[in-house]
Design a protein around this motif. Sequence first.
Motif, PDB file in Angstrom:
ATOM      1  N   ARG A 209       7.831 -31.527   8.205  1.00 61.36           N
ATOM      2  CA  ARG A 209       8.690 -30.619   8.967  1.00 61.36           C
ATOM      3  C   ARG A 209       9.193 -31.322  10.230  1.00 61.36           C
ATOM      4  O   ARG A 209       8.853 -30.962  11.347  1.00 61.36           O
ATOM      5  N   ARG A 210      10.056 -32.298  10.016  1.00 60.35           N
ATOM      6  CA  ARG A 210      10.556 -33.064  11.150  1.00 60.35           C
ATOM      7  C   ARG A 210      11.476 -32.230  12.047  1.00 60.35           C
ATOM      8  O   ARG A 210      11.722 -32.606  13.201  1.00 60.35           O
ATOM      9  N   ASP A 211      11.968 -31.100  11.531  1.00 60.18           N
ATOM     10  CA  ASP A 211      12.810 -30.230  12.349  1.00 60.18           C
ATOM     11  C   ASP A 211      12.036 -29.625  13.509  1.00 60.18           C
ATOM     12  O   ASP A 211      12.628 -29.272  14.546  1.00 60.18           O
ATOM     13  N   CYS A 212      10.722 -29.492  13.366  1.00 60.63           N
ATOM     14  CA  CYS A 212       9.905 -28.883  14.417  1.00 60.63           C
ATOM     15  C   CYS A 212       9.666 -29.827  15.592  1.00 60.63           C
ATOM     16  O   CYS A 212       9.097 -29.417  16.609  1.00 60.63           O
ATOM     17  N   VAL A 213      10.084 -31.076  15.452  1.00 61.25           N
ATOM     18  CA  VAL A 213       9.979 -32.037  16.561  1.00 61.25           C
ATOM     19  C   VAL A 213      11.277 -31.935  17.373  1.00 61.25           C
ATOM     20  O   VAL A 213      12.104 -32.845  17.390  1.00 61.25           O
ATOM     21  N   HIS A 214      11.445 -30.810  18.039  1.00 61.65           N
ATOM     22  CA  HIS A 214      12.738 -30.469  18.636  1.00 61.65           C
ATOM     23  C   HIS A 214      12.950 -31.083  20.012  1.00 61.65           C
ATOM     24  O   HIS A 214      14.084 -31.151  20.499  1.00 61.65           O
ATOM     25  N   MET A 215      11.894 -31.498  20.674  1.00 56.51           N
ATOM     26  CA  MET A 215      11.954 -32.213  21.963  1.00 56.51           C
ATOM     27  C   MET A 215      12.746 -31.456  23.028  1.00 56.51           C
ATOM     28  O   MET A 215      13.466 -32.033  23.833  1.00 56.51           O
ATOM     29  N   ARG A 216      12.576 -30.137  23.017  1.00 53.57           N
ATOM     30  CA  ARG A 216      13.319 -29.288  23.953  1.00 53.57           C
ATOM     31  C   ARG A 216      12.341 -28.482  24.802  1.00 53.57           C
ATOM     32  O   ARG A 216      11.727 -27.535  24.325  1.00 53.57           O
ATOM     33  N   LEU A 217      12.199 -28.869  26.060  1.00 54.45           N
ATOM     34  CA  LEU A 217      11.302 -28.188  26.978  1.00 54.45           C
ATOM     35  C   LEU A 217      12.054 -27.115  27.745  1.00 54.45           C
ATOM     36  O   LEU A 217      13.192 -27.321  28.160  1.00 54.45           O
ATOM     37  N   SER A 218      11.381 -25.983  27.948  1.00 58.49           N
ATOM     38  CA  SER A 218      11.961 -24.914  28.760  1.00 58.49           C
ATOM     39  C   SER A 218      11.200 -24.732  30.071  1.00 58.49           C
ATOM     40  O   SER A 218      11.585 -23.916  30.908  1.00 58.49           O
ATOM     41  N   THR A 219      10.123 -25.478  30.233  1.00 54.28           N
ATOM     42  CA  THR A 219       9.355 -25.538  31.475  1.00 54.28           C
ATOM     43  C   THR A 219       8.963 -27.001  31.685  1.00 54.28           C
ATOM     44  O   THR A 219       9.061 -27.805  30.752  1.00 54.28           O
ATOM     45  N   PRO A 220       8.510 -27.366  32.874  1.00 52.22           N
ATOM     46  CA  PRO A 220       8.083 -28.759  33.085  1.00 52.22           C
ATOM     47  C   PRO A 220       6.697 -29.029  32.525  1.00 52.22           C
ATOM     48  O   PRO A 220       5.878 -29.711  33.129  1.00 52.22           O
ATOM     49  N   GLU A 221       6.424 -28.455  31.350  1.00 50.23           N
ATOM     50  CA  GLU A 221       5.187 -28.692  30.620  1.00 50.23           C
ATOM     51  C   GLU A 221       5.516 -28.881  29.141  1.00 50.23           C
ATOM     52  O   GLU A 221       6.545 -28.398  28.666  1.00 50.23           O
ATOM     53  N   ALA A 222       4.639 -29.560  28.430  1.00 47.44           N
ATOM     54  CA  ALA A 222       4.805 -29.751  26.986  1.00 47.44           C
ATOM     55  C   ALA A 222       3.514 -29.397  26.273  1.00 47.44           C
ATOM     56  O   ALA A 222       2.421 -29.689  26.772  1.00 47.44           O
ATOM     57  N   PHE A 223       3.657 -28.764  25.114  1.00 48.71           N
ATOM     58  CA  PHE A 223       2.529 -28.390  24.265  1.00 48.71           C
ATOM     59  C   PHE A 223       2.823 -29.000  22.899  1.00 48.71           C
ATOM     60  O   PHE A 223       3.758 -28.590  22.228  1.00 48.71           O
ATOM     61  N   ILE A 224       2.033 -30.007  22.525  1.00 46.80           N
ATOM     62  CA  ILE A 224       2.297 -30.793  21.315  1.00 46.80           C
ATOM     63  C   ILE A 224       1.167 -30.597  20.329  1.00 46.80           C
ATOM     64  O   ILE A 224      -0.014 -30.732  20.676  1.00 46.80           O
ATOM     65  N   ARG A 225       1.531 -30.295  19.097  1.00 46.27           N
ATOM     66  CA  ARG A 225       0.559 -30.235  18.009  1.00 46.27           C
ATOM     67  C   ARG A 225       0.877 -31.406  17.076  1.00 46.27           C
ATOM     68  O   ARG A 225       1.900 -31.405  16.386  1.00 46.27           O
ATOM     69  N   PHE A 226       0.014 -32.381  17.060  1.00 48.54           N
ATOM     70  CA  PHE A 226       0.218 -33.588  16.248  1.00 48.54           C
ATOM     71  C   PHE A 226      -0.632 -33.463  14.992  1.00 48.54           C
ATOM     72  O   PHE A 226      -1.843 -33.259  15.074  1.00 48.54           O
ATOM     73  N   VAL A 227       0.006 -33.609  13.837  1.00 51.07           N
ATOM     74  CA  VAL A 227      -0.705 -33.476  12.558  1.00 51.07           C
ATOM     75  C   VAL A 227      -0.733 -34.839  11.866  1.00 51.07           C
ATOM     76  O   VAL A 227       0.288 -35.330  11.376  1.00 51.07           O
ATOM     77  N   GLY A 228      -1.911 -35.450  11.855  1.00 54.61           N
ATOM     78  CA  GLY A 228      -2.054 -36.750  11.219  1.00 54.61           C
ATOM     79  C   GLY A 228      -2.305 -36.637   9.727  1.00 54.61           C
ATOM     80  O   GLY A 228      -2.383 -35.548   9.158  1.00 54.61           O
ATOM     81  N   ASN A 229      -2.447 -37.784   9.109  1.00 52.52           N
ATOM     82  CA  ASN A 229      -2.604 -37.852   7.654  1.00 52.52           C
ATOM     83  C   ASN A 229      -3.788 -38.732   7.267  1.00 52.52           C
ATOM     84  O   ASN A 229      -3.648 -39.765   6.620  1.00 52.52           O
ATOM     85  N   GLY A 230      -4.984 -38.312   7.715  1.00 51.64           N
ATOM     86  CA  GLY A 230      -6.190 -38.993   7.272  1.00 51.64           C
ATOM     87  C   GLY A 230      -6.315 -40.433   7.688  1.00 51.64           C
ATOM     88  O   GLY A 230      -6.830 -41.266   6.934  1.00 51.64           O
TER      89      GLY A 230
END
Length: 301
Positions: A209-230
């Motif tokens: 789901r590369r579309d969810c990597v939108h890189m658009r912040l609405s506050t001066p904070e970021a919340f990232i959920r990184f999903v690796g592959n084993g």
Amino acid sequence: MEFGKVDPADLDKIDFKLPPDHADTIAILAKAKKVNTQIYIGCAKWGRKDWVGKLYPPKTKEADFLVHYAKHFNCIELNATFYRMPTPVQIKIWKSKVGKDFKFCPKFVDQITHLRRLKNVKEITDQFLEAIYEFGENLGPIFLMPHPQMGPKALDTLQAFIESLPEEVELFTEFRHPEWFSNQQAFDQVYDVLKKQKSGAIITDASGRRDCVHMRLSTPEAFIRFVGNGLHPTDYTRINDWVQRMKQWKDQGIQRIWFFMHQHEELHSPELCRYLIPEINKHCGTNIKGINFIDDQNLFN
């Protein structure tokens, strides 16, 4: 975490390069009050029996898992509150097991987001908030994941819910319905709601789901959920890219970054964190405490 999972044979075919920052991100950071950037690193859960002997000392009892988890990480993406309504008593117990600087980032219970889909939920939302307020200074942002079928047609419902929350609630929302990203007008509209309410949109970096990597912040904070592959080789190159982006954001004035490590099988999340933290410290000039395994082998190589 199954979201965005792909056949391992297809991983080398995916373009994992992070997109450029959205213009709104650049504008938000340019206006941000300059402070020392705080970076929080954590996993989605602490209750992993297979971390005993690796991350937790041998023979650690389940009741003590959180105590030992908090010795390695400075936050937790608290998915446990999604599956069961927390109680003030339970929250007080969890709080008692961590230090004063540790942060819990609880996820809204599924009764609110998935069963009722944010409608007619005032009473149950008040119950949820009353419980998590017991975290006090240990409370980080709250994590809202609307039902994945809630797309732009549910904008009014989503907006009403977000606007109904108390002003002191720090909120990040994860959007999963593909139309939020394929319909630019829809995402602009929900972004305006978030910006007005001083809440953020979660960036989820998952293979499928590369579309969810939108890189658009609405506050001066970021919340990232990184999903690796084993521990696939691309896990490490992707982390390297994220470290450089976090460095860029830090230089631009971001105030806080929340980075939560996931795997489709969470067994190996600590290994990726053990790789991530020294890289952040090296490139961002931070001093985040590293992850120490019981067996002091370099397991991520």
